[in-house]
Design a protein around this motif. Structure first.
Motif, mmCIF file in Angstrom:
data_model
loop_
_atom_site.group_PDB
_atom_site.id
_atom_site.type_symbol
_atom_site.label_atom_id
_atom_site.label_comp_id
_atom_site.label_asym_id
_atom_site.label_seq_id
_atom_site.Cartn_x
_atom_site.Cartn_y
_atom_site.Cartn_z
ATOM 1 N N GLN A 194 5.439 -9.693 19.524
ATOM 2 C CA GLN A 194 6.732 -10.326 19.750
ATOM 3 C C GLN A 194 7.520 -10.533 18.469
ATOM 4 O OE1 GLN A 194 4.559 -14.112 21.027
ATOM 5 N NE2 GLN A 194 6.507 -14.948 20.321
ATOM 6 N N HIS A 195 6.851 -10.441 17.307
ATOM 7 C CA HIS A 195 7.534 -10.617 16.023
ATOM 8 C C HIS A 195 7.682 -9.312 15.246
ATOM 9 C CE1 HIS A 195 7.214 -14.824 16.782
ATOM 10 N NE2 HIS A 195 5.930 -14.930 16.479
ATOM 11 N N ASP A 196 7.053 -8.258 15.686
ATOM 12 C CA ASP A 196 6.952 -7.064 14.840
ATOM 13 C C ASP A 196 7.883 -5.925 15.223
ATOM 14 O OD1 ASP A 196 5.101 -8.350 13.324
ATOM 15 O OD2 ASP A 196 3.341 -7.357 14.200
ATOM 16 N N GLY A 197 8.807 -6.146 16.136
ATOM 17 C CA GLY A 197 9.692 -5.059 16.557
ATOM 18 C C GLY A 197 10.884 -4.845 15.658
ATOM 19 N N GLU A 198 11.108 -5.759 14.717
ATOM 20 C CA GLU A 198 12.320 -5.673 13.898
ATOM 21 C C GLU A 198 12.042 -5.222 12.459
ATOM 22 O OE1 GLU A 198 14.205 -9.487 14.309
ATOM 23 O OE2 GLU A 198 14.870 -9.063 16.357
ATOM 24 N N GLY A 199 10.822 -4.820 12.155
ATOM 25 C CA GLY A 199 10.519 -4.264 10.831
ATOM 26 C C GLY A 199 10.761 -5.233 9.694
ATOM 27 N N ARG A 200 10.136 -6.398 9.750
ATOM 28 C CA ARG A 200 10.462 -7.458 8.803
ATOM 29 C C ARG A 200 9.410 -7.717 7.724
ATOM 30 N NH1 ARG A 200 14.923 -10.279 9.895
ATOM 31 N NH2 ARG A 200 15.927 -9.974 11.914
ATOM 32 N N VAL A 201 8.247 -7.124 7.804
ATOM 33 C CA VAL A 201 7.179 -7.462 6.849
ATOM 34 C C VAL A 201 6.421 -6.211 6.408
ATOM 35 C CG1 VAL A 201 5.076 -8.790 6.468
ATOM 36 C CG2 VAL A 201 6.876 -9.737 7.927
ATOM 37 N N VAL A 202 6.252 -6.054 5.094
ATOM 38 C CA VAL A 202 5.348 -5.069 4.507
ATOM 39 C C VAL A 202 4.428 -5.807 3.547
ATOM 40 C CG1 VAL A 202 5.082 -2.962 3.153
ATOM 41 C CG2 VAL A 202 7.066 -3.230 4.629
ATOM 42 N N THR A 203 3.124 -5.606 3.676
ATOM 43 C CA THR A 203 2.151 -6.264 2.811
ATOM 44 C C THR A 203 1.327 -5.226 2.072
ATOM 45 O OG1 THR A 203 1.969 -8.134 4.339
ATOM 46 C CG2 THR A 203 0.211 -7.867 2.714
ATOM 47 N N ALA A 204 1.286 -5.347 0.749
ATOM 48 C CA ALA A 204 0.481 -4.446 -0.077
ATOM 49 C C ALA A 204 -0.603 -5.254 -0.778
ATOM 50 C CB ALA A 204 1.354 -3.740 -1.105
ATOM 51 N N GLU A 205 -1.820 -4.742 -0.731
ATOM 52 C CA GLU A 205 -2.935 -5.388 -1.416
ATOM 53 C C GLU A 205 -3.157 -4.711 -2.765
ATOM 54 O OE1 GLU A 205 -7.759 -6.237 -0.912
ATOM 55 O OE2 GLU A 205 -6.690 -4.955 0.519
ATOM 56 N N PHE A 206 -3.117 -5.503 -3.829
ATOM 57 C CA PHE A 206 -3.436 -5.015 -5.159
ATOM 58 C C PHE A 206 -4.746 -5.664 -5.622
ATOM 59 C CE2 PHE A 206 1.134 -4.457 -4.694
ATOM 60 C CZ PHE A 206 1.307 -3.148 -5.143
ATOM 61 N N ASP A 207 -5.186 -5.349 -6.816
ATOM 62 C CA ASP A 207 -6.493 -5.820 -7.272
ATOM 63 C C ASP A 207 -6.637 -7.336 -7.235
ATOM 64 O OD1 ASP A 207 -7.485 -3.285 -7.708
ATOM 65 O OD2 ASP A 207 -6.830 -3.216 -9.798
ATOM 66 N N THR A 208 -5.602 -8.039 -7.661
ATOM 67 C CA THR A 208 -5.744 -9.492 -7.827
ATOM 68 C C THR A 208 -4.829 -10.322 -6.935
ATOM 69 O OG1 THR A 208 -4.168 -9.438 -9.678
ATOM 70 C CG2 THR A 208 -6.510 -9.251 -10.214
ATOM 71 N N PHE A 209 -4.036 -9.685 -6.076
ATOM 72 C CA PHE A 209 -3.153 -10.449 -5.196
ATOM 73 C C PHE A 209 -2.650 -9.569 -4.045
ATOM 74 C CE2 PHE A 209 -0.561 -8.766 -8.708
ATOM 75 C CZ PHE A 209 0.413 -8.045 -8.014
ATOM 76 N N PHE A 210 -2.145 -10.231 -3.026
ATOM 77 C CA PHE A 210 -1.367 -9.584 -1.974
ATOM 78 C C PHE A 210 0.110 -9.777 -2.297
ATOM 79 C CE2 PHE A 210 -5.252 -10.367 0.536
ATOM 80 C CZ PHE A 210 -5.403 -9.127 1.162
#
Length: 406
Positions: free
Chosen positions: A236-252
């Motif tokens: 219900q929240h993901d249809g509008e393309g609002r979040v991208v999350t990238a994981e790096f070595d020491t943080f998101f």
């Protein structure tokens, strides 16, 4: 001749047409003023504002001078003990200008309810003169581009080739770029990826599928992430393309474009009772694994210092009590730290100016764009800053330099 030109400029300013003019049109006006045509669009607008102030002051009556003093008092910090009666005006005119002169409007303190110790944020004087000598620094830039295609097509105001985005890359040499409100469709992404920036081989895009050409986020990096995910994992929240999350070595790193509550606040309840709590829960789950950096257009001016006219916008999307309380409850009270406010507790530094009402040259803005970090990363922040001199959107880019543990 001067009076005719002054009247022409006054008409353009009061009808909010100056801000919409191209650099070429502004330079044509500068030639009529017999002034230098060099500079960026914002610098040219600043010069025109100064010209109007000088020309108007030369011929104004005592009554107009009195009105100007009152209007200036309402929008700048009172610097003398002399008390002036404040009269509220309902329209913005060419006379409402600061007594200070600057081609950099963001360097002027503009606020309707300033406190005595507040200052204007000026990146030319308030960024650190040096950074930690350690090599492990990562620079992240975030920008709501309000339509990526237009941002990519804009020309350099100094008549050099290149888009606003390319100029940003040249000036900042960032490691990661987070974009919001790209307004792309999925079918356009591959073509855009080929054109956008050289030297950044990793890019990740999410587009709105519920409403085409709307919203959208991206994350572009010269550092390859360990993993990338899209959305909150809630349909219900993901249809509008609002979040991208990238994981790096020491943080998101999370690039987010928080829903706007709407001109009539039609999405206010959804925003504050559904989206914000769901996003907060998502971030808390990430924090169980690694510290988090959240950046993007959070569509909320958290405190009165973050908006030019707090009293006039109490029921405007982005500054309602419901949104501000939700921001505090779901993000700040959950342990996230507003890095810009941490570094600059008394600075008025806006990141958004409405295209309407000629707001940017007058620095009548909002701070809607943020870097929020987990408590464990606060001491690693080397700089959190705003880049108001870079145009190309109704928002300006913001930056974070963080020291990693590698």
């Amino acid at each position: 001749m001067a009076s005719i030109l002054r009247n022409e400029l006054l008409v353009l300013q009061t009808e909010n047409k100056l801000e919409k003019m191209t650099v070429i049109q502004l330079r044509s006006l500068m030639k009529k003023m017999k002034a230098s045509t060099k500079g960026t669009k914002q610098e040219l607008l600043g010069k025109i504002t100064e010209f109007l102030e000088l020309e108007t002051s030369a011929g104004e009556t005592s009554e107009v001078r009195a009105l100007k003093r009152v209007q200036t008092t309402e929008t700048t910090v009172e610097k003398s003990s002399k008390k002036v009666s404040r009269r509220k005006t309902t329209t913005t005119t060419a006379l409402e200008v600061s007594s200070e002169k600057s081609a950099s409007p963001w360097a002027l303190l503009r606020h309707k309810k300033p406190k005595p110790d507040w200052i204007a944020y000026d990146p030319s004087t308030m960024r650190p003169s040096s950074l930690p000598s350690e090599k492990n620094l990562v620079k992240v830039i975030s920008w709501n581009v309000n339509g990526l295609r237009a941002c990519m097509k804009r020309k350099n105001e100094l008549e050099e080739e290149g888009s606003a985005l390319a100029r940003l890359a040249d000036s900042e040499d960032f490691d990661v770029l987070c974009l919001q409100e790209t307004k792309l469709q999925e079918k356009d992404v591959e073509a855009i990826k080929q054109k956008i920036l050289g030297g950044y081989s990793n890019s990740f895009w999410t587009c709105s599928t519920s409403k085409l050409g709307y919203s959208g986020c991206a994350l572009i990096s010269r550092i390859k992430p360990l993993s990338v995910t899209y959305g909150l994992g809630i349909s219900q929240h993901d249809g509008e393309g609002r979040v991208v999350t990238a994981e790096f070595d020491t943080f998101f790193l999370v690039s987010v474009y928080v829903p706007n509550s709407g001109q009539r606040l039609e999405r206010l309840t959804y925003r504050t009772t559904e989206w914000d709590p769901a996003f907060s829960t998502y971030l808390l789950e990430l924090e169980k694994r690694k510290p988090v950096i959240v950046t993007g257009d959070l569509n909320c001016a958290h405190e009165e210092i973050d908006i030019y006219d707090p009293d006039g916008n109490k029921r405007s999307a982005g500054f309602t009590s419901e949104e501000r309380t939700s921001f505090q409850t779901n993000f700040i009270d959950k342990g996230l730290v507003d890095t810009f406010r941490k570094q600059h507790p008394l600075a008025v530094g806006f990141t958004y100016w409405s295209y309407r009402s000629n707001a940017r040259p007058q620095n009548k803005g909002w701070r809607l764009d943020y870097f929020l970090v987990s408590q464990g990363l606060v001491c690693s922040v080397a700089d959190s800053y705003v880049l108001p001199q870079l145009d190309g959107s109704d928002h300006c880019p913001i930056g974070l330099i963080i020291q990693t543990e590698q």
